[in-house]
Design a protein around this motif. Structure first.
Motif, PDB file in Angstrom:
ATOM      1  N   ARG A   1      51.753  55.008 133.261  1.00  0.00           N
ATOM      2  CA  ARG A   1      53.039  55.620 133.629  1.00  0.00           C
ATOM      3  C   ARG A   1      53.064  55.971 135.114  1.00  0.00           C
ATOM      4  NH1 ARG A   1      54.274  59.998 129.826  1.00  0.00           N
ATOM      5  NH2 ARG A   1      52.522  60.996 130.839  1.00  0.00           N
TER       6      ARG A   1
ATOM      7  N   GLU B   1      49.150  57.696 130.339  1.00  0.00           N
ATOM      8  CA  GLU B   1      49.488  58.504 131.502  1.00  0.00           C
ATOM      9  C   GLU B   1      49.232  57.740 132.803  1.00  0.00           C
ATOM     10  OE1 GLU B   1      47.503  59.508 128.994  1.00  0.00           O
ATOM     11  OE2 GLU B   1      48.771  61.000 128.027  1.00  0.00           O
TER      12      GLU B   1
ATOM     13  N   THR C   1      58.393  56.469 129.568  1.00  0.00           N
ATOM     14  CA  THR C   1      57.430  56.979 128.592  1.00  0.00           C
ATOM     15  C   THR C   1      57.675  56.366 127.224  1.00  0.00           C
ATOM     16  OG1 THR C   1      57.204  59.041 129.822  1.00  0.00           O
ATOM     17  CG2 THR C   1      56.519  59.081 127.517  1.00  0.00           C
TER      18      THR C   1
END
Length: 190
Positions: A156, A153, A48
C-alpha cells in the motif's frame, strides 16, 4: 465499472486511484489551496480494498506488482510530458527527485527510495525489453521491500506514493480540469 471490478484488476485499480488523486488535486488547486491537498481517505480506502481483495485470493504479490508497474509507468509518462518529452530533462529530474526523496524519508522502512528505484527501472527499459523481463526487474526491489507479515501495508505504501505522485502530474497535464481527468482515465481503463 463497479468497485469489485476495479479491485480485481490492477489496471482498473491504477486508473481509479489516478482519477481520484488527480481530481482531488484539481479541486484543491481550483479552490486556491497551496501545497499538497488533504489526505483522500476515499482513495486510500479504494487502494486498501483492492489490496485486501488480492490478499484474500492469495494473489497480493503478483497483483500488487502489476498495479505498481502501471502506476510507475504512468508517472514516468506524465512527468516526461510535463518536461516536454525531453529524455535528458527527465533523467536530470529523476536524479534530483531521487535525492529529494531519499533526504526526506528517514524513517526505518521508507517507501520513497524503493519507488524511485522502481521508477528508474521503468524509465530505463532497454529497447525491445520483453514484458516478463521488465516484470522481473521490477519484482526485485518491490519484493525486497515487502516485510513478512506486513506485505499489505508495504504494498500500500508503494502504491500510495505512486498514486499521489502520478495523480499530481496528471492533474497538471490536464490543466486541473476535472472533466478532462475523468475522460482520460475512463478512456485508459477500457
Amino acid at each position: 465499472m463497479s468497485d469489485t471490478t476495479a479491485q480485481s484488476r490492477p489496471r482498473s485499480t491504477a486508473f481509479t486511484l489516478l482519477r481520484m488523486t488527480a481530481q482531488g488535486e484539481a479541486a484543491y488547486h481550483s479552490a486556491g489551496g497551496e501545497g499538497a491537498p488533504p489526505a483522500d481517505m476515499e482513495m486510500y480506502g479504494a487502494l486498501t480494498g483492492a489490496l485486501e481483495t488480492w490478499r484474500d485470493a492469495g494473489r497480493l504479490r503478483p497483483q500488487a506488482l502489476v498495479l505498481i508497474e502501471w502506476l510507475a509507468t504512468e508517472h514516468a509518462g506524465y512527468r516526461t510530458q510535463l518536461l516536454g518529452g525531453d529524455q535528458d530533462r527527465f533523467d536530470s529530474w529523476l536524479r534530483a527527485f531521487g535525492d529529494e526523496v531519499s533526504l526526506t524519508q528517514r524513517h526505518p522502512h521508507p517507501a520513497g527510495p524503493t519507488c524511485v528505484e522502481l521508477l528508474t527501472v521503468v524509465a530505463s527499459a532497454p529497447p525491445g525489453e520483453r514484458p516478463e523481463e521488465r516484470a522481473a526487474r521490477l519484482a526485485v526491489p518491490f519484493l525486497a521491500y515487502l516485510r513478512p507479515g506486513s506485505e499489505l501495508e508495504d504494498a500500500r505504501e508503494i502504491a500510495l506514493s505512486f498514486a499521489l505522485w502520478a495523480g499530481q502530474d496528471l492533474a497538471a497535464l490536464m490543466q486541473y480540469d476535472t472533466q478532462r481527468i475523468v475522460g482520460y482515465t475512463q478512456a485508459r481503463t477500457t
